[in-house]
Design an enzyme around this catalytic site. Structure first.
Site, short mmCIF file in Angstrom:
data_model
loop_
_atom_site.label_atom_id
_atom_site.label_comp_id
_atom_site.label_asym_id
_atom_site.label_seq_id
_atom_site.Cartn_x
_atom_site.Cartn_y
_atom_site.Cartn_z
N ASP A 44 4.04 -40.70 -2.15
CA ASP A 44 4.05 -40.93 -3.60
C ASP A 44 2.72 -41.50 -4.08
O ASP A 44 2.67 -42.54 -4.74
CB ASP A 44 5.20 -41.86 -3.99
N LEU A 63 7.78 -59.46 -11.44
CA LEU A 63 6.77 -58.43 -11.67
C LEU A 63 7.39 -57.11 -12.11
O LEU A 63 6.73 -56.27 -12.72
CB LEU A 63 5.94 -58.20 -10.40
N GLY A 64 8.66 -56.90 -11.79
CA GLY A 64 9.33 -55.66 -12.17
C GLY A 64 10.71 -55.60 -11.54
O GLY A 64 11.03 -56.36 -10.63
N ALA A 65 11.53 -54.69 -12.05
CA ALA A 65 12.89 -54.52 -11.54
C ALA A 65 13.30 -53.07 -11.69
O ALA A 65 12.85 -52.36 -12.60
CB ALA A 65 13.86 -55.44 -12.27
N GLY A 66 14.15 -52.61 -10.78
CA GLY A 66 14.65 -51.24 -10.84
C GLY A 66 16.00 -51.15 -10.17
O GLY A 66 16.63 -52.17 -9.85
N MET A 104 16.79 -50.32 -7.22
CA MET A 104 16.85 -50.76 -5.83
C MET A 104 16.70 -52.25 -5.67
O MET A 104 17.04 -52.80 -4.63
CB MET A 104 15.76 -50.05 -5.02
N LYS A 133 9.26 -58.00 -2.58
CA LYS A 133 10.24 -57.02 -3.03
C LYS A 133 11.57 -57.29 -2.34
O LYS A 133 11.66 -57.29 -1.11
CB LYS A 133 9.78 -55.60 -2.71
#
Length: 737
Positions: free
Chosen positions: A138, A22-25, A27, A44
């Site tokens: 946030d 679904l996504g990566a960053g 962290m 996650k």
């Protein structure tokens, strides 16, 4: 959306089988997972330095335990977590809908009825988070997902602990600039009142389509959050009053989450049903389509072939997201002049007959996304002419395997009409690429539509990067950033010996463009070491003349008015009346405008520093040939921004040619063009400057040679005259000295 798993990804984590990324960053990675019972989850996995930090693990475990106590249907529930394993992980309920940011970018502002439901339910969610002893830190449009039965708040507490290993450190700013409270902007601890300020920002964005403190660099956003009043557009009455209370600078003046929930309470906020009727129709359909897509099991993507005319076209698969590195686009082979042809071929490119696809050749379409209105008319005309010119060149080649034609559609300068244009282009399977949009607001809105459809587009006249948030794959920008152009005024003053105590007026009626160019203030002060006297003119106040008078009274020796055309013309007249003769600069987008005629004698000597070039005064063969051919075709020299539009189209067409299958028996896959642009490792030498692209697909001016690509224009004799590039002016000054 999502991507297939990579070979290095695990196939299973605890009781969750992993299906997609679904996504990566920095962290870690978020996966779409499924339990053995068939329930979907967002999993996650924390990687990197945090995974080996014992303090982080302890805090992670503590906040997981606190989060399990949050009791609200509008907050994603924690399903499971493990802080002790080699790579800590957290699983929450998966919400397949789009975020508020995606929905607004795709379909424009939400009606107040939907915003009211959104605010009431999110206030309930925050009340539950605060009752559990957590502060979200946030709250922003990207952290609010839309479902048919109501919104869901994600990435609370735990996610902040995962992304920030020094949350309690004094002076650390945690959150997203533009959507965090003034106390957070000052580096102070976030409280429940901080979350309510952020909620006000989300409601303002959802209702107007514009962040209440604008866009730009983080430091500019933090400054505006602390010192400026929010921009709330057409909000009025009770809705405006409520949002203004949420956005109070003083935390004690803000309403509580429970108070907001009660103020916005309706039958819908009590218990929306699953019909999605609390949302406008286009957004409800987007939510339903996203849910259906996410619930479908991954399958083999079919090969795209040409369909018979009576059949509906198939969707093309989206391009994979490119890596975050410098993207170097295009090459010397893209210029006709570089291939031994010149004025003869260019001058022949004046055949406007529509191609018929004769000889069995398919016909593909280049879209041009323009804008109506006096502010965008000149640039729109230049872009259309440049596109027709470049396409006519292609159609002259006897060795071509396909023909090209141009289709022009114009928005009205707003989000909704820009979305209509983008949907029209994306629905036409013959459209292979788009030049535009030409204006900032349409660019921010339409980019998401182009991105979802995998249709590559390049804007040669915008200079903000927030489009990348909703379209990180197919949107490119070949114009210099507004932030950079503001600082280049300081460079011009330095190389020409015109550094003095400067008065800078930032007229907010000019929109985000001039706000970004306010970077001139820090550049003049910090890089030149000279004194700056700034003045900010609030929107719709007509305080520009007063700001000019104050700066004249302060004895400034140089002047920059960064604002819209009318206000800049008036400032020129006021300065002339006062006898001011020091150097004067306007904001760069006024180059090519009607400023010289309207300002008259008062406009003489004003400068515009921009990346737009007048090729008619250049001595290179390419520029001479291009100017001669343009003059033959259109009866005059290339107008401002025409050269950059032509370069952008040639770049698009050259890369598109490399995606066309041999023999043209199959239709090119749309996503392939963006994939080529994103992974190409060469530069494009245009008529007057070299194009390179940064990690956000924006024109990169950070490397060597940018001073050769930046031009200074001065108003002389009632028109703009190009003095030279910054590099040329620097060399001339050194030679004189």
């Amino acid at each position: 959306m999502s991507e297939t798993l990579q070979p290095s990804d695990p196939s299973r984590i605890a009781g969750f089988r992993l299906l997609r990324r679904l996504g990566a960053g920095g962290m870690g990675v978020v996966y779409l997972g499924r339990t053995d019972a068939g329930a979907l989850a967002a999993v996650k996995v924390i990687r990197g330095e945090s995974a080996g930090d014992d303090d982080f693990r302890a805090r992670f475990a503590r906040e997981v335990e606190l989060a399990r106590r949050v009791d609200s249907p509008w907050v994603v529930s924690v399903l499971d977590a493990d802080a002790e394993t080699r790579e800590p992980w957290l699983a929450t309920v998966f919400v397949p809908g789009p975020s508020v940011a995606e929905a607004v970018a795709a379909h424009g502002p939400l009606p107040w009825r939907a915003v009211r439901v959104l605010g009431g339910l999110l206030a309930g969610a925050l009340d539950a988070v605060h009752t559990a002893g957590l502060v979200h830190r946030d709250v922003k449009p990207g952290n609010v997902l839309l479902a048919l039965d109501g919104p869901r708040l994600i990435d609370f507490g735990i996610a902040r602990a995962a992304d920030d290993t020094a949350l309690t450190a004094s002076g650390v700013v945690v959150g997203t600039p533009g959507f965090l409270a003034p106390e957070q902007a000052r580096g102070r601890p976030a409280t429940s009142a901080s979350d309510l300020f952020a909620l006000g920002c989300v409601l303002a964005y959802a209702a107007t389509g514009i962040p209440p403190f604008g866009t730009g660099t983080p430091d500019a956003l933090l400054y505006r959050t602390v010192h400026d009043e929010p921009e709330l557009g057409d909000l009025e009455g009770e809705s405006r009053t409520l949002v203004e209370r949420c956005l109070a600078k003083d935390p004690d003046a803000r309403p509580t989450a429970d108070e907001i929930r009660r103020l916005l309470a309706t039958d819908a906020t009590a218990a929306p049903d699953t019909s999605g009727d609390w949302l406008p129709g286009p957004v409800a359909r987007m939510v339903a389509a996203r849910a259906a897509e996410s619930l479908a099991l991954p399958g083999i993507e079919p090969t795209v072939v040409d369909e018979p005319a009576e059949q509906a076209p198939q969707d093309t698969p989206p391009a994979r997201r490119p890596g975050r590195r410098r993207l170097l686009l295009a090459g010397g082979a893209l210029l006709l002049a570089g291939g031994g042809t010149g004025t003869a071929v260019w001058a022949a490119a004046d055949d406007d007959k529509e191609p018929s696809g004769g000889g069995g050749r398919p016909v593909y379409v280049l879209g041009v996304h323009t804008s109506t209105g006096t502010g965008n008319a000149a640039v729109s005309r230049a872009c259309e002419r440049a596109a027709r010119f470049a396409v006519a060149e292609h159609n002259l080649s006897p060795r071509r395997s396909y023909d090209l034609k141009v289709e022009v559609l114009a928005d009205r300068g707003d989000v909704n009409s820009a979305l209509e244009v983008a949907r029209s282009f994306t629905a036409d399977r013959k459209v292979v690429a788009v030049l535009g949009p030409v204006a900032e607001i349409p660019m921010r809105g339409a980019a998401a539509v182009y991105g979802e459809a995998g249709l590559t587009h390049v804007s040669s006249s915008t200079g903000q990067q927030d489009y990348f948030v909703t379209s990180p794959k197919t949107s490119f920008q070949s114009a210099a950033p507004h932030l950079a152009l503001g600082t280049w005024i300081a460079v011009h003053a330095l190389v020409t010996g015109q550094v003095a105590r400067i008065g800078v007026v930032i007229d907010r009626d000019g929109g985000p463009t001039v706000q970004d160019q306010g970077a001139l203030v820090s550049a003049w002060r910090d890089q030149l070491g000279a004194e700056v006297v700034p003045r900010v003119v609030a929107e719709r106040t007509d305080d520009g003349p007063e700001a000019v008078r104050e700066l004249l009274a302060a004895g400034v020796g140089a002047f920059a008015y960064l604002g819209p055309l009318d206000a800049t013309v008036r400032a020129a007249r006021d300065l002339a009346t006062a006898g001011f003769t020091g150097p004067r600069w306007m904001q760069h987008q006024l180059y090519g405008s009607d400023f010289p005629r309207r300002a008259g004698a008062a406009g003489e000597g004003w400068y515009a520093v921009t990346s737009a070039v007048d090729p008619s005064v250049l001595a290179t063969r390419r520029a001479r040939d291009f100017t001669a051919a343009w003059r033959k075709r259109y009866g005059g020299t290339p107008e401002p921004y025409a050269t950059e539009a032509y370069d952008s189209v040639r770049m698009l067409l050259a890369e598109f040619a490399r995606t066309v299958p041999a023999g043209a028996r199959r239709r090119p896959v749309r996503a392939d063009l963006a994939a080529r642009l994103a992974t190409a490792k060469y530069t494009y030498d245009g008529i007057a400057r070299t194009y390179t692209f940064g990690e956000l697909h924006q024109y990169d001016n950070s490397g060597d040679g940018w001073t050769d690509d930046t031009f200074v224009h001065e108003v002389r004799g009632g028109r703009f005259r190009q003095l030279g590039s910054l590099a040329e002016l620097d060399r001339a000054a050194k030679a004189d000295s």
